[in-house]
Design a protein around this motif. Structure first.
Motif, PDB file in Angstrom:
ATOM      1  N   ASN A  74      43.958  35.840  46.247  1.00 17.88           N
ATOM      2  CA  ASN A  74      42.667  35.110  46.283  1.00 17.88           C
ATOM      3  C   ASN A  74      41.944  35.052  44.981  1.00 17.88           C
ATOM      4  O   ASN A  74      41.557  34.071  44.685  1.00 17.88           O
ATOM      5  N   THR A  75      41.932  36.304  44.284  1.00 15.70           N
ATOM      6  CA  THR A  75      41.431  36.243  43.133  1.00 15.70           C
ATOM      7  C   THR A  75      42.080  35.300  42.151  1.00 15.70           C
ATOM      8  O   THR A  75      41.474  34.683  41.092  1.00 15.70           O
ATOM      9  N   ALA A  76      43.507  35.334  42.221  1.00 16.78           N
ATOM     10  CA  ALA A  76      44.163  34.513  41.163  1.00 16.78           C
ATOM     11  C   ALA A  76      43.683  32.828  41.307  1.00 16.78           C
ATOM     12  O   ALA A  76      43.705  32.277  40.364  1.00 16.78           O
ATOM     13  N   LEU A  77      43.672  32.722  42.694  1.00 18.32           N
ATOM     14  CA  LEU A  77      43.269  31.188  43.015  1.00 18.32           C
ATOM     15  C   LEU A  77      42.073  30.918  42.442  1.00 18.32           C
ATOM     16  O   LEU A  77      41.882  29.690  41.863  1.00 18.32           O
ATOM     17  N   ILE A  78      41.224  31.396  42.677  1.00 11.33           N
ATOM     18  CA  ILE A  78      39.656  31.277  42.396  1.00 11.33           C
ATOM     19  C   ILE A  78      39.607  31.113  40.999  1.00 11.33           C
ATOM     20  O   ILE A  78      38.962  30.039  40.580  1.00 11.33           O
ATOM     21  N   VAL A  79      40.047  31.972  40.280  1.00  9.47           N
ATOM     22  CA  VAL A  79      39.853  32.044  38.635  1.00  9.47           C
ATOM     23  C   VAL A  79      40.872  31.013  38.256  1.00  9.47           C
ATOM     24  O   VAL A  79      40.197  29.942  37.348  1.00  9.47           O
ATOM     25  N   SER A  80      41.972  30.882  38.577  1.00  5.05           N
ATOM     26  CA  SER A  80      42.961  29.909  37.849  1.00  5.05           C
ATOM     27  C   SER A  80      42.530  28.510  38.101  1.00  5.05           C
ATOM     28  O   SER A  80      42.609  27.746  37.365  1.00  5.05           O
ATOM     29  N   GLU A  81      42.260  28.303  39.384  1.00  9.51           N
ATOM     30  CA  GLU A  81      42.167  26.859  39.855  1.00  9.51           C
ATOM     31  C   GLU A  81      40.703  26.261  39.218  1.00  9.51           C
ATOM     32  O   GLU A  81      40.772  25.178  38.665  1.00  9.51           O
ATOM     33  N   LEU A  82      39.717  27.034  39.038  1.00 12.62           N
ATOM     34  CA  LEU A  82      38.613  26.755  38.336  1.00 12.62           C
ATOM     35  C   LEU A  82      38.623  26.509  37.256  1.00 12.62           C
ATOM     36  O   LEU A  82      38.303  25.592  36.523  1.00 12.62           O
ATOM     37  N   SER A  83      39.446  27.551  36.355  1.00  6.59           N
ATOM     38  CA  SER A  83      39.388  27.252  34.900  1.00  6.59           C
ATOM     39  C   SER A  83      40.480  26.237  34.645  1.00  6.59           C
ATOM     40  O   SER A  83      40.282  25.505  33.452  1.00  6.59           O
TER      41      SER A  83
END
Length: 473
Positions: A74-83
């Motif tokens: 979940n952390t990976a998706l939030i950070v990577s998708e936004l960036s």
């Protein structure tokens, strides 16, 4: 619980398909590899701004891959998708404006990000993931339909972009095809699995496992029945994989009905056995199954058909059973309790209204959720909370059962608190019927050897018990 593994997954563990995780990891690795290649190329060409941008993308993709591998999806998706959405838009406006000969290409990756966002939404419904999808599609349309670029843009020369357009076009298309494949598999898998589940019940592929429940003296009082699916091709399928599909397909009444029937058949088989005849058997009933109009009649019919003592059957309910209307639930419980069947409130403490339900429902037991047992010795709050739950159950005259007991320290603490019964890996993992029967006999023999009077009484009682069993058979 009849439908779980005997041990729930941790809170951070999702039930997502491994295909989705593989899709995220693959996208991250492909992005990292292509960006690294372009970064090296632009460093060689001494185009420092674009080399720096590609190096940043390598870091973003690599960080996302490491987070996924570490289980922090979940952390990976939030950070990577936004960036990555921000990066793709900036890159298209800064380094990839279209020219008369070469069109823009970077915006194709926004379609990939939109696809990943939607896959994330399928895995766990999320407003954030839908927002990622919407922003990615909107930005894609804008960049595809306009020639706008920043006034200070540093466009990549056309002779380089002439090659890059093919490389990035092929890579973005491959990612899109992979995402479409995963989507298709995720949509078709539950339907196929639901059909297999329906046939599994009819084909005898389901099996009950049994996890011991003991009293304060260590005597085995009964067991909880846990369902297993022995698939002819896939092997044993975990309940965590097929129960959500069964719930979505409306198959829980069918599967739950089989569990009730098989539990009564098991109790009938135990009847008259010196070691097993006095044991209880607990089964978990889902909300869908309990709300079926014929539920009471089907349970009582199974009890009568197999000639079992109703008091040996225990039905465990969760708060999800009473979310719609409490009065019909109380009426059903009263009718079945009048026949001798006992009821327990499972996972006590995890819902929002447990105290209210506990006050109104005609129950015999409460089961302390394993999450409280796990945390009972980790903090003063955890200790105080378990003590309060136990004392509440005792004050209401209920039998208090602690599930998920895994260490002697937990057992000693819960015993000191006043728990009546215990269940967990410390006393036995879920096991097939034959292994459970052997486990009970070994425990019974071990207890008898430590008490000669009990051994003599047990041996003296065996001929009569076996004669009763033969007569009933």
């Amino acid at each position: 619980m009849a439908f779980d593994m005997g041990r729930r997954p941790e809170a951070h563990t999702d039930r997502q398909s491994q295909r989705l995780i593989f899709a995220y990891e693959t996208a991250a690795l492909l992005t990292m590899a292509s960006s690294l290649a372009w970064a090296i190329y632009f460093l060689f060409m001494e185009r420092w701004p674009i080399a720096t941008a590609n190096t940043l993308l390598v870091a973003l993709a690599g960080g996302a891959w490491l987070l996924i591998r570490a289980g922090r999806l979940n952390t990976a998706l939030i950070v990577s998708e936004l960036s990555l959405v921000i990066f793709a838009i900036f890159y298209g406006l800064m380094f990839d404006p279209p020219s008369a000969e070469i069109p823009r290409i970077t915006h194709l990756y926004l379609l990939v990000l939109a696809m990943l966002g939607y896959l994330g939404h399928l895995r766990r419904r999320s407003v954030f993931q839908l927002a990622v999808t919407a922003v990615s599609l909107t930005a894609f349309v804008f960049l595809a339909c306009s020639t706008y670029a920043f006034p200070f843009a540093q466009a990549i020369p056309d002779e380089i972009r002439a090659t890059g357009i093919w490389v990035n076009g092929i890579l973005a298309t491959a990612m899109m095809c992979g995402g479409i494949y995963v989507l298709q598999r995720e949509f078709s898998r539950p339907k196929g699995l639901a059909l297999e589940l329906r046939n599994a019940v009819r084909n005898g592929e389901m099996e009950l496992y049994f996890q011991p429940q003991i009293d304060r003296a260590g005597t085995i009082l009964g067991a909880e029945a846990l369902i297993r699916w022995q698939h002819p091709k896939r092997g044993q399928v975990a309940p965590n994989d097929f129960i959500p599909v069964a719930e979505a397909a409306g198959l829980m009444p069918l599967i739950g009905g089989w569990v009730i029937e098989e539990a009564c058949r098991t109790l009938a088989h135990w009847r008259g056995d010196p070691a097993l005849g006095g044991l209880t058997l607990a089964v978990n009933v889902s909300a869908d199954q309990f709300q079926v109009e014929e539920f009471e009649r089907s349970v009582l019919a199974a009890v009568r058909l197999h000639g079992v003592d109703p008091s040996r059957l225990k039905i465990e309910l969760t708060e999800s059973v009473v979310v719609h209307s409490l009065a019909p639930v109380i009426a059903k419980i009263d009718n079945l309790r009048a026949a001798g069947i006992r009821f327990a409130l499972d996972d006590f403490g995890t819902g929002y209204s447990s105290l209210s339900y506990l006050r109104q429902l005609p129950l015999d037991q409460i089961k302390i959720d394993r999450s409280f047992v796990r945390d009972s010795l980790d903090s003063e709050r955890g200790t105080a909370l378990v003590k309060s739950i136990v004392h509440l159950g005792l004050d209401l005259g209920l039998v208090v059962v602690a599930e998920g007991v895994e260490t002697p320290a937990q057992h000693a603490f819960l015993s000191d608190c006043g728990c009546h019964e215990f269940q967990g890996y410390l006393f036995g993992r879920p096991m097939p019927a034959g292994a459970f029967a052997a486990h009970v006999r070994e425990a019974m023999l071990a207890a008898a050897l430590t008490a000669p009077d009990l051994l003599r009484a047990t041996l003296a009682d065996w001929p009569e018990r076996y004669a009763q069993r033969a007569e009933s058979a």
